[in-house]
Design a protein around this motif. Structure first.
Motif, PDB file in Angstrom:
ATOM      1  N   LEU A  11       0.825  -1.217   0.000  1.00 38.07           N
ATOM      2  CA  LEU A  11       0.000   0.000   0.000  1.00 38.07           C
ATOM      3  C   LEU A  11       0.853   1.259   0.000  1.00 38.07           C
ATOM      4  O   LEU A  11       0.384   2.325  -0.406  1.00 38.07           O
ATOM      5  CB  LEU A  11      -0.955  -0.006   1.199  1.00 38.07           C
ATOM      6  CG  LEU A  11      -2.090  -1.020   1.096  1.00 38.07           C
ATOM      7  CD1 LEU A  11      -2.842  -1.122   2.405  1.00 38.07           C
ATOM      8  CD2 LEU A  11      -3.025  -0.657  -0.051  1.00 38.07           C
ATOM      9  N   PRO A  15      -2.518   3.077  -3.693  1.00 35.50           N
ATOM     10  CA  PRO A  15      -3.767   2.494  -3.189  1.00 35.50           C
ATOM     11  C   PRO A  15      -4.104   1.219  -3.967  1.00 35.50           C
ATOM     12  O   PRO A  15      -3.831   1.124  -5.165  1.00 35.50           O
ATOM     13  CB  PRO A  15      -4.812   3.585  -3.469  1.00 35.50           C
ATOM     14  CG  PRO A  15      -4.027   4.846  -3.612  1.00 35.50           C
ATOM     15  CD  PRO A  15      -2.705   4.442  -4.190  1.00 35.50           C
ATOM     16  N   THR A  55      -9.821   3.745   3.982  1.00 33.52           N
ATOM     17  CA  THR A  55     -10.474   3.477   2.695  1.00 33.52           C
ATOM     18  C   THR A  55     -11.024   4.783   2.132  1.00 33.52           C
ATOM     19  O   THR A  55     -12.013   5.303   2.636  1.00 33.52           O
ATOM     20  CB  THR A  55     -11.596   2.444   2.848  1.00 33.52           C
ATOM     21  OG1 THR A  55     -12.516   2.911   3.826  1.00 33.52           O
ATOM     22  CG2 THR A  55     -11.053   1.100   3.288  1.00 33.52           C
ATOM     23  N   LEU A  65     -11.039   0.403  -2.063  1.00 36.28           N
ATOM     24  CA  LEU A  65      -9.612   0.717  -2.093  1.00 36.28           C
ATOM     25  C   LEU A  65      -9.093   0.967  -0.689  1.00 36.28           C
ATOM     26  O   LEU A  65      -9.826   1.437   0.181  1.00 36.28           O
ATOM     27  CB  LEU A  65      -9.358   1.962  -2.950  1.00 36.28           C
ATOM     28  CG  LEU A  65      -9.518   1.787  -4.454  1.00 36.28           C
ATOM     29  CD1 LEU A  65      -9.400   3.136  -5.153  1.00 36.28           C
ATOM     30  CD2 LEU A  65      -8.469   0.822  -4.991  1.00 36.28           C
ATOM     31  N   TYR A  66      -7.834   0.685  -0.512  1.00 38.75           N
ATOM     32  CA  TYR A  66      -7.162   0.921   0.763  1.00 38.75           C
ATOM     33  C   TYR A  66      -5.918   1.760   0.509  1.00 38.75           C
ATOM     34  O   TYR A  66      -5.245   1.598  -0.509  1.00 38.75           O
ATOM     35  CB  TYR A  66      -6.748  -0.405   1.414  1.00 38.75           C
ATOM     36  CG  TYR A  66      -7.914  -1.271   1.782  1.00 38.75           C
ATOM     37  CD1 TYR A  66      -8.487  -1.192   3.050  1.00 38.75           C
ATOM     38  CD2 TYR A  66      -8.465  -2.158   0.859  1.00 38.75           C
ATOM     39  CE1 TYR A  66      -9.577  -1.989   3.389  1.00 38.75           C
ATOM     40  CE2 TYR A  66      -9.549  -2.951   1.191  1.00 38.75           C
ATOM     41  CZ  TYR A  66     -10.098  -2.863   2.450  1.00 38.75           C
ATOM     42  OH  TYR A  66     -11.171  -3.647   2.785  1.00 38.75           O
ATOM     43  N   THR A  67      -5.613   2.652   1.448  1.00 36.87           N
ATOM     44  CA  THR A  67      -4.382   3.437   1.401  1.00 36.87           C
ATOM     45  C   THR A  67      -3.719   3.356   2.776  1.00 36.87           C
ATOM     46  O   THR A  67      -4.385   3.168   3.792  1.00 36.87           O
ATOM     47  CB  THR A  67      -4.629   4.921   1.053  1.00 36.87           C
ATOM     48  OG1 THR A  67      -5.496   5.489   2.049  1.00 36.87           O
ATOM     49  CG2 THR A  67      -5.258   5.079  -0.319  1.00 36.87           C
TER      50      THR A  67
END
Length: 165
Positions: A11, A15, A55, A65-67
């Motif tokens: 990550l 993302p 998210t 999505l993840y960051t």
């Protein structure tokens, strides 16, 4: 090994959604450690709970999505800088050897021979993988394979030594 930290590292680059993290992980380890999708999502839930990821929304295909957060980056750096101890008694074969000696196991030589055969197969597999990587440009994986081969060589020598006792 830390799936948590590998997801944070992925990550850190950009993302990603869950399946992209799963495939990114498997690419990173050259397919030698398949990761269960369920483990990815439960790990992401814990990372989000602990404020290490967030998210920002969904992509065009409606995938979450993840960051990585600032706290996630700090956790990743902390983990990367922490030295790794090698505990002799957490190696499963060493522990089996201790237990076999504790109970005066009669098939000790067979146990040692089987372990050596498995390690020789590992050496052959890694040597083949190393040859496949010639010209790939993946210097990091080549170095890891070299390290694994050196460890296996030392373990095989140790097995030879204990087989003689």
């Amino acid at each position: 090994m830390s799936v948590k930290h590998s997801l944070l590292a992925l990550l850190y680059e950009k993302p990603r959604h869950g399946y992209e993290l799963k495939t990114g992980f498997e690419e990173m380890v050259q397919g030698m450690w398949p990761l269960n999708a369920g483990q990815v999502y439960t790990t992401l839930d814990r990372l989000e709970r602990d404020s290490l990821v967030e998210t920002p929304g969904h992509d065009k295909k409606d995938r979450k999505l993840y960051t990585i957060t600032t706290a996630g980056k700090e956790e990743l750096w902390r983990w990367l800088e922490e030295p790794v101890g090698r505990s002799l008694f957490k190696d499963e074969f060493y522990f089996k050897f201790l237990c076999a000696n504790q109970v005066t196991y009669e098939n000790r030589q067979s146990m040692i021979r089987n372990q050596k055969e498995t390690m020789i197969k590992d050496v052959l597999h890694l040597t083949h993988l190393k040859k496949q990587m010639v010209g790939s440009g993946n210097e990091t994986m080549k170095l890891l394979i070299e390290g694994a081969l050196l460890h296996l060589e030392a373990d095989i020598k140790w097995l030879d030594m204990i087989a003689e006792t």
